[in-house]
Scaffold this active site. Sequence first.
Site, short mmCIF file in Angstrom:
data_model
loop_
_atom_site.label_atom_id
_atom_site.label_comp_id
_atom_site.label_asym_id
_atom_site.label_seq_id
_atom_site.Cartn_x
_atom_site.Cartn_y
_atom_site.Cartn_z
N SER A 78 0.82 -1.21 0.00
CA SER A 78 0.00 0.00 0.00
C SER A 78 0.86 1.26 0.00
O SER A 78 1.94 1.29 0.58
CB SER A 78 -0.88 -0.01 1.25
OG SER A 78 -1.44 1.26 1.47
N TYR A 81 -1.90 5.60 -4.25
CA TYR A 81 -2.87 6.67 -3.99
C TYR A 81 -2.18 7.94 -4.45
O TYR A 81 -0.97 8.11 -4.18
CB TYR A 81 -3.14 6.82 -2.49
CG TYR A 81 -4.06 5.82 -1.86
CD1 TYR A 81 -5.28 5.47 -2.45
CD2 TYR A 81 -3.73 5.24 -0.64
CE1 TYR A 81 -6.13 4.57 -1.83
CE2 TYR A 81 -4.58 4.34 -0.01
CZ TYR A 81 -5.78 4.00 -0.62
OH TYR A 81 -6.62 3.13 -0.01
N THR A 109 -5.43 2.82 -7.11
CA THR A 109 -6.72 2.67 -6.42
C THR A 109 -7.55 3.91 -6.66
O THR A 109 -7.11 5.03 -6.38
CB THR A 109 -6.49 2.45 -4.91
OG1 THR A 109 -5.75 1.23 -4.76
CG2 THR A 109 -7.80 2.33 -4.16
N LYS A 163 -7.78 -0.33 -9.55
CA LYS A 163 -8.48 -1.05 -8.47
C LYS A 163 -9.62 -0.20 -7.92
O LYS A 163 -9.43 0.97 -7.59
CB LYS A 163 -7.48 -1.36 -7.34
CG LYS A 163 -8.10 -1.99 -6.10
CD LYS A 163 -7.00 -2.41 -5.13
CE LYS A 163 -7.55 -3.05 -3.86
NZ LYS A 163 -8.04 -2.11 -2.87
N HIS A 196 -13.39 -1.94 -1.97
CA HIS A 196 -12.44 -1.62 -0.90
C HIS A 196 -12.81 -2.38 0.39
O HIS A 196 -12.70 -1.87 1.50
CB HIS A 196 -12.47 -0.10 -0.63
CG HIS A 196 -11.13 0.48 -0.29
ND1 HIS A 196 -10.32 1.10 -1.19
CD2 HIS A 196 -10.46 0.55 0.89
CE1 HIS A 196 -9.21 1.53 -0.59
NE2 HIS A 196 -9.27 1.20 0.67
C1 FMN Z 1 -7.26 -2.37 7.14
C2 FMN Z 1 -7.39 -2.21 5.66
C3 FMN Z 1 -6.59 -1.29 5.01
C4 FMN Z 1 -6.69 -1.14 3.62
N1 FMN Z 1 -5.85 -0.28 2.97
C5 FMN Z 1 -5.89 -0.19 1.63
C6 FMN Z 1 -4.95 0.62 0.93
O1 FMN Z 1 -4.10 1.26 1.54
N2 FMN Z 1 -5.05 0.68 -0.42
C7 FMN Z 1 -6.00 -0.03 -1.12
O2 FMN Z 1 -6.04 0.05 -2.35
N3 FMN Z 1 -6.87 -0.83 -0.48
C8 FMN Z 1 -6.84 -0.93 0.87
N4 FMN Z 1 -7.71 -1.77 1.51
C9 FMN Z 1 -8.64 -2.57 0.73
C10 FMN Z 1 -7.99 -3.92 0.36
O3 FMN Z 1 -6.91 -3.76 -0.51
C11 FMN Z 1 -9.00 -4.87 -0.31
O4 FMN Z 1 -9.61 -4.23 -1.40
C12 FMN Z 1 -10.08 -5.37 0.66
O5 FMN Z 1 -9.54 -5.53 1.95
C13 FMN Z 1 -10.65 -6.69 0.17
O6 FMN Z 1 -11.65 -7.17 1.01
P1 FMN Z 1 -11.40 -8.29 2.14
O7 FMN Z 1 -10.62 -7.61 3.23
O8 FMN Z 1 -12.77 -8.63 2.56
O9 FMN Z 1 -10.62 -9.41 1.52
C14 FMN Z 1 -7.62 -1.91 2.88
C15 FMN Z 1 -8.42 -2.84 3.57
C16 FMN Z 1 -8.31 -3.01 4.93
C17 FMN Z 1 -9.15 -4.05 5.61
#
Ligand code: FMN
Length: 412
Positions: free
Chosen positions: A106, A130, A156, A253, A277
């Site tokens: 990330s 980002y 993203t 994404k 997300h």
């Molecule tokens: C704690 C947390 C932080 C996240 N941070 C980012 C991020 O920095 N960038 C991003 O593109 N997605 C982020 N996401 C989304 C994840 O990349 C992903 O799309 C999502 O967690 C998928 O769903 P799942 O957790 O049910 O598998 C984050 C998700 C969580 C749970």
Amino acid sequence: MPLLNVDDYRRRARRVLPRLVFDYVDGGAEDERCLQRNRDALEQLPLIPECLRDTSAMDIGIELFGRRWRAPFAVAPIGLAGLVRPGADKLLAGAAQAAGVPFILSTASNSRIEDVRAAAPDAALWMQLYVMGERAIAERIVRRARAVGFEALVLTVDVPVSGLRERDLRHGFRVPMRLTPGTVLNMARHPGWLLRLARGGMPRFENLLPGADEAPVSAQAQAALLSRTMDRTLTWESLGWLRKLWDGPLLIKGLLGAEDAKRAVRHGADGIVVSNHGGRQLDAAPASIAALPRIVDAVGGRIPVLVDGGMRRGSDVVKALVLGASGTLVGRAPVYGLACGGEQGALAVLQLLAQETERTMTLLGATQVHELGPRHVDRPGFRSPSEQAASVPGLKENTLGKASIYPAHATA
Ligand SMILES: Cc1cc2nc3c(=O)[nH]c(=O)nc-3n(C[C@H](O)[C@H](O)[C@H](O)COP(=O)(O)O)c2cc1C
């Protein structure tokens, strides 16, 4: 309690992490309807097995963006994972390397890009982007990722503004931080976590801050970074800017609509991640698995379509593949593993998901991912375009040997 499945890891993570940290990982936006919808939609999608097929030689691997993945999922980007454990990004990358799947770092990570590479020298590493504050910050991240051999860039696009995470707000976990006394007390009740934090230090956004030898960012940009203020002037046209910086695979994404998927193809994206997300942004968004078939149709096999959101079992991964995804991402699942047992815990979850994927495919009678198709899904009234096409007399079968216009679990 034995840790038999991802839910077991989630329950243990809930015990070992302070409430604020668990809620940060586990929670979603507003009423958490989208979070729930992701799970419900997957659960409401029964699979239809094909029996008496030779499944003595199983292979759940796929090939995407010039790399072989040992299992059809990658580790999704997780910002501020350092709150779960110091060095989280390096530990997750190490687990992904050992599991033979890509790891997406990330922009909001807490370990330096170069350190993640050093921790997982053989991993397929991708950089999530980002665009915050000044564009120069994003440009620096892209250059650094490229310099140490990151293989793909994932832009993203579903965070023009941060989703309203009410669990975080209730704890006082926001910028500026105003923790409630209850939250502070709860942290004190997790000495293991506290000790690690004391040793590792408070996580910092290491890749957003300029290095010692780099130009400082403006005060305005620093404030934007701290409050995670995105560059809202970013549009499809901005992809041209990124293309000039990055000549490798570029994925978008966070798409949920067919028109956006077509725009992504038109603007030269090399892949799409269908995602809401993990239910953390637009609470009214559809389950990503529900949005997937329309996007697969719209893309028509021109670029790979990945999907994430709510994958907690290997069968969830298989459902995505059955509906035409080329691969999936898993987000919270490996983070629960990380909370329970560091790198080994995250690896155990990835191995568990791979075993479940293999078992599910065996039960379906499919020995390879490309054998999965819409005939394996039981959706009342669901007739995929490939099934419609198959009923047209004289339609030629594609190279996969099935009359399908779904992407060929494409190699790219
Ligand atoms: C704690 C947390 C932080 C996240 N941070 C980012 C991020 O920095 N960038 C991003 O593109 N997605 C982020 N996401 C989304 C994840 O990349 C992903 O799309 C999502 O967690 C998928 O769903 P799942 O957790 O049910 O598998 C984050 C998700 C969580 C749970």
